[in-house]
Design a protein around this motif. Structure first.
Motif, PDB file in Angstrom:
ATOM      1  N   MET A  88      61.275  36.166  46.915  1.00  0.00           N
ATOM      2  CA  MET A  88      61.509  37.043  47.880  1.00  0.00           C
ATOM      3  C   MET A  88      61.680  39.017  47.202  1.00  0.00           C
ATOM      4  O   MET A  88      62.875  38.376  46.607  1.00  0.00           O
ATOM      5  CB  MET A  88      62.130  37.332  49.557  1.00  0.00           C
ATOM      6  N   SER A  89      60.200  40.097  47.391  1.00  0.00           N
ATOM      7  CA  SER A  89      61.039  41.182  46.190  1.00  0.00           C
ATOM      8  C   SER A  89      60.854  42.015  47.783  1.00  0.00           C
ATOM      9  O   SER A  89      59.964  42.079  48.760  1.00  0.00           O
ATOM     10  CB  SER A  89      60.023  40.967  44.835  1.00  0.00           C
ATOM     11  N   VAL A  90      62.041  42.387  47.658  1.00  0.00           N
ATOM     12  CA  VAL A  90      62.213  44.357  48.269  1.00  0.00           C
ATOM     13  C   VAL A  90      62.864  45.403  47.245  1.00  0.00           C
ATOM     14  O   VAL A  90      62.750  44.944  46.586  1.00  0.00           O
ATOM     15  CB  VAL A  90      63.553  43.586  49.155  1.00  0.00           C
ATOM     16  N   ASN A  91      61.891  46.167  47.959  1.00  0.00           N
ATOM     17  CA  ASN A  91      62.266  47.850  47.443  1.00  0.00           C
ATOM     18  C   ASN A  91      64.217  47.199  47.542  1.00  0.00           C
ATOM     19  O   ASN A  91      64.950  48.271  48.768  1.00  0.00           O
ATOM     20  CB  ASN A  91      61.817  48.898  48.205  1.00  0.00           C
ATOM     21  N   GLY A  92      64.804  47.571  46.922  1.00  0.00           N
ATOM     22  CA  GLY A  92      66.386  47.710  46.552  1.00  0.00           C
ATOM     23  C   GLY A  92      66.952  49.588  46.839  1.00  0.00           C
ATOM     24  O   GLY A  92      67.488  49.775  47.206  1.00  0.00           O
ATOM     25  N   ASP A  93      66.223  50.263  47.154  1.00  0.00           N
ATOM     26  CA  ASP A  93      66.680  52.137  47.393  1.00  0.00           C
ATOM     27  C   ASP A  93      66.132  51.836  49.360  1.00  0.00           C
ATOM     28  O   ASP A  93      66.902  52.952  49.766  1.00  0.00           O
ATOM     29  CB  ASP A  93      65.347  52.517  47.127  1.00  0.00           C
ATOM     30  N   THR A  94      66.231  50.766  50.131  1.00  0.00           N
ATOM     31  CA  THR A  94      65.219  50.906  51.105  1.00  0.00           C
ATOM     32  C   THR A  94      66.168  50.005  51.863  1.00  0.00           C
ATOM     33  O   THR A  94      66.802  50.312  52.930  1.00  0.00           O
ATOM     34  CB  THR A  94      63.645  50.054  51.244  1.00  0.00           C
ATOM     35  N   TRP A  95      66.124  48.743  51.537  1.00  0.00           N
ATOM     36  CA  TRP A  95      66.981  47.807  52.206  1.00  0.00           C
ATOM     37  C   TRP A  95      68.815  47.707  52.271  1.00  0.00           C
ATOM     38  O   TRP A  95      69.357  48.035  50.723  1.00  0.00           O
ATOM     39  CB  TRP A  95      66.475  46.365  51.730  1.00  0.00           C
ATOM     40  N   THR A  96      69.647  47.274  52.339  1.00  0.00           N
ATOM     41  CA  THR A  96      70.502  47.265  52.170  1.00  0.00           C
ATOM     42  C   THR A  96      71.453  46.044  52.552  1.00  0.00           C
ATOM     43  O   THR A  96      70.769  44.667  52.950  1.00  0.00           O
ATOM     44  CB  THR A  96      72.350  48.451  53.352  1.00  0.00           C
ATOM     45  N   ASP A  97      72.798  45.846  52.375  1.00  0.00           N
ATOM     46  CA  ASP A  97      73.051  44.126  52.134  1.00  0.00           C
ATOM     47  C   ASP A  97      71.884  42.839  51.873  1.00  0.00           C
ATOM     48  O   ASP A  97      71.811  42.261  52.106  1.00  0.00           O
ATOM     49  CB  ASP A  97      73.504  44.187  53.597  1.00  0.00           C
ATOM     50  N   ILE A  98      71.693  42.908  49.969  1.00  0.00           N
ATOM     51  CA  ILE A  98      70.650  42.408  49.752  1.00  0.00           C
ATOM     52  C   ILE A  98      70.858  41.107  49.160  1.00  0.00           C
ATOM     53  O   ILE A  98      72.628  40.656  47.988  1.00  0.00           O
ATOM     54  CB  ILE A  98      69.874  43.136  48.171  1.00  0.00           C
ATOM     55  N   PRO A  99      71.166  40.431  49.635  1.00  0.00           N
ATOM     56  CA  PRO A  99      71.935  38.945  49.133  1.00  0.00           C
ATOM     57  C   PRO A  99      70.907  38.587  47.323  1.00  0.00           C
ATOM     58  O   PRO A  99      69.846  38.794  47.561  1.00  0.00           O
ATOM     59  CB  PRO A  99      71.180  37.362  49.864  1.00  0.00           C
ATOM     60  N   HIS A 100      71.518  38.061  46.663  1.00  0.00           N
ATOM     61  CA  HIS A 100      71.007  37.534  45.665  1.00  0.00           C
ATOM     62  C   HIS A 100      70.591  36.485  45.896  1.00  0.00           C
ATOM     63  O   HIS A 100      68.743  36.054  45.633  1.00  0.00           O
ATOM     64  CB  HIS A 100      71.803  37.515  44.366  1.00  0.00           C
ATOM     65  N   TRP A 101      70.277  35.195  46.571  1.00  0.00           N
ATOM     66  CA  TRP A 101      70.103  34.126  47.189  1.00  0.00           C
ATOM     67  C   TRP A 101      70.411  33.928  48.747  1.00  0.00           C
ATOM     68  O   TRP A 101      71.597  34.471  49.078  1.00  0.00           O
ATOM     69  CB  TRP A 101      70.881  33.228  46.787  1.00  0.00           C
ATOM     70  N   PHE A 102      69.866  33.740  49.198  1.00  0.00           N
ATOM     71  CA  PHE A 102      69.575  33.279  51.282  1.00  0.00           C
ATOM     72  C   PHE A 102      69.129  31.731  51.287  1.00  0.00           C
ATOM     73  O   PHE A 102      68.696  31.517  50.792  1.00  0.00           O
ATOM     74  CB  PHE A 102      68.559  33.936  51.983  1.00  0.00           C
ATOM     75  N   THR A 103      70.416  31.519  51.592  1.00  0.00           N
ATOM     76  CA  THR A 103      70.614  29.610  52.061  1.00  0.00           C
ATOM     77  C   THR A 103      71.276  29.519  53.253  1.00  0.00           C
ATOM     78  O   THR A 103      71.847  30.093  53.293  1.00  0.00           O
ATOM     79  CB  THR A 103      71.463  29.455  50.694  1.00  0.00           C
ATOM     80  N   ALA A 104      70.261  28.611  53.642  1.00  0.00           N
ATOM     81  CA  ALA A 104      70.652  27.905  55.217  1.00  0.00           C
ATOM     82  C   ALA A 104      70.438  26.783  55.143  1.00  0.00           C
ATOM     83  O   ALA A 104      69.553  26.543  54.595  1.00  0.00           O
ATOM     84  CB  ALA A 104      69.934  29.157  56.445  1.00  0.00           C
ATOM     85  N   LEU A 105      70.940  26.170  55.972  1.00  0.00           N
ATOM     86  CA  LEU A 105      70.979  24.530  56.212  1.00  0.00           C
ATOM     87  C   LEU A 105      69.447  23.953  55.829  1.00  0.00           C
ATOM     88  O   LEU A 105      69.305  22.608  55.722  1.00  0.00           O
ATOM     89  CB  LEU A 105      72.081  23.847  57.024  1.00  0.00           C
ATOM     90  N   ALA A 106      68.855  24.627  57.436  1.00  0.00           N
ATOM     91  CA  ALA A 106      67.286  24.006  57.808  1.00  0.00           C
ATOM     92  C   ALA A 106      66.543  24.288  56.396  1.00  0.00           C
ATOM     93  O   ALA A 106      65.450  23.770  56.586  1.00  0.00           O
ATOM     94  CB  ALA A 106      66.959  24.470  59.078  1.00  0.00           C
ATOM     95  N   TYR A 107      66.461  24.978  55.330  1.00  0.00           N
ATOM     96  CA  TYR A 107      65.331  25.675  54.773  1.00  0.00           C
ATOM     97  C   TYR A 107      66.287  25.744  53.331  1.00  0.00           C
ATOM     98  O   TYR A 107      66.762  25.485  52.672  1.00  0.00           O
ATOM     99  CB  TYR A 107      64.970  26.698  55.027  1.00  0.00           C
ATOM    100  N   PRO A 108      64.777  25.082  52.059  1.00  0.00           N
ATOM    101  CA  PRO A 108      64.606  25.471  50.801  1.00  0.00           C
ATOM    102  C   PRO A 108      66.217  27.001  50.924  1.00  0.00           C
ATOM    103  O   PRO A 108      65.549  28.139  51.059  1.00  0.00           O
ATOM    104  CB  PRO A 108      64.367  25.663  50.364  1.00  0.00           C
ATOM    105  N   PRO A 109      66.211  27.164  49.275  1.00  0.00           N
ATOM    106  CA  PRO A 109      67.363  28.271  49.384  1.00  0.00           C
ATOM    107  C   PRO A 109      65.561  29.615  48.765  1.00  0.00           C
ATOM    108  O   PRO A 109      64.989  28.736  47.437  1.00  0.00           O
ATOM    109  CB  PRO A 109      67.919  28.057  47.429  1.00  0.00           C
ATOM    110  N   VAL A 110      65.898  30.415  48.874  1.00  0.00           N
ATOM    111  CA  VAL A 110      65.017  31.698  48.610  1.00  0.00           C
ATOM    112  C   VAL A 110      66.209  32.881  47.872  1.00  0.00           C
ATOM    113  O   VAL A 110      66.904  33.477  47.468  1.00  0.00           O
ATOM    114  CB  VAL A 110      64.410  32.519  49.408  1.00  0.00           C
TER     115      VAL A 110
END
Length: 175
Positions: A88-110
Motif C-alpha cells: 500500500m502507498s499513501v501520502n506521508g503528509d496527509t496520513w498519521t500513524d503510518i505503520p511500516h507493516w500491517f499484520t492481522a491474523l486473517a490476512y497476509p502482511p501488507v
C-alpha cells in the motif's frame, strides 16, 4: 522538457525509497486485529464497474487520517471483495500513524510505504498478479451527502480526472 526531467528525477528518488519506506519506526511490526463486519457494503468503499477503465478503481471514505485505525476495515473489505493486498502507498503528509507493516491474523502482511509526491487524495494498493488498485480517498470530514455522491460516481465508473478536481466538483473538502 525541464518539467519532464524534474518529474522523472522525483519519481526516481521516490522509487529509490520504495524499499526503504521511511515510515515511522515506532509502528514497525504492529499487529492489529481486523474488526468483524467490515465489508464493501458498509458504505466506506465503493468500486468502479471495471478496473483500469478510468482514473480510479474506486473510492474510499476513511473515518479518520490515522492509518493504523483505518487499515483493518479497509483490508477486511478488500479481502471480502476478493482482493489480496500486499503493498500500500499513501501520502506521508496527509496520513498519521503510518505503520511500516500491517499484520492481522486473517490476512497476509501488507507493506505500507509513504511518499510526499503521491496525491494526498490517492491510495495505491497491489498484491498478487493483479494490476494495482487506485482508490480516490474522500476526506474523513466530508459530509455524508457529498461522500455518497463521490461513491455513486465510483460505482458508475465516473471517477475520471485528477483527484482534487473530482472532490472539488463533488463539494468535498481537502485535508
Amino acid at each position: 522538457m525541464t518539467t519532464g526531467q524534474i518529474t522523472a528525477l522525483l519519481d526516481h528518488a521516490e522509487s529509490a525509497r520504495f524499499d526503504d519506506d521511511g515510515a515511522p519506526a515506532t509502528l514497525q511490526g504492529a499487529v492489529v486485529g481486523a474488526p468483524a463486519g467490515a465489508t464493501p457494503g458498509d458504505g466506506r468503499l465503493s468500486w468502479a464497474p471495471a478496473r483500469g477503465q478510468g482514473s480510479f478503481d474506486g473510492a474510499w471514505w476513511p473515518r479518520s487520517w490515522r492509518l493504523t485505525s483505518e487499515l483493518p476495515p479497509l483490508i477486511a473489505a478488500l479481502s471480502t471483495a476478493g482482493e489480496t493486498i500486499r503493498r500500500m502507498s499513501v501520502n506521508g503528509d496527509t496520513w498519521t500513524d503510518i505503520p511500516h507493516w500491517f499484520t492481522a491474523l486473517a490476512y497476509p502482511p501488507v507493506k505500507v510505504s509513504w511518499y510526499r509526491t503521491l496525491d494526498p487524495h490517492t491510495v495505491t494498493l497491489s498484491g498478487g498478479n493483479r494490476p494495482r488498485l487506485f482508490l480516490l480517498v474522500i476526506p474523513p470530514q466530508t459530509a455524508l451527502e457529498t461522500a455518497d455522491e463521490v461513491r455513486r460516481m465510483a460505482t458508475a465508473g465516473r471517477l475520471i480526472g485528477p483527484a482534487g478536481q473530482i472532490l472539488r466538483h463533488a463539494g468535498a473538502t481537502s485535508p
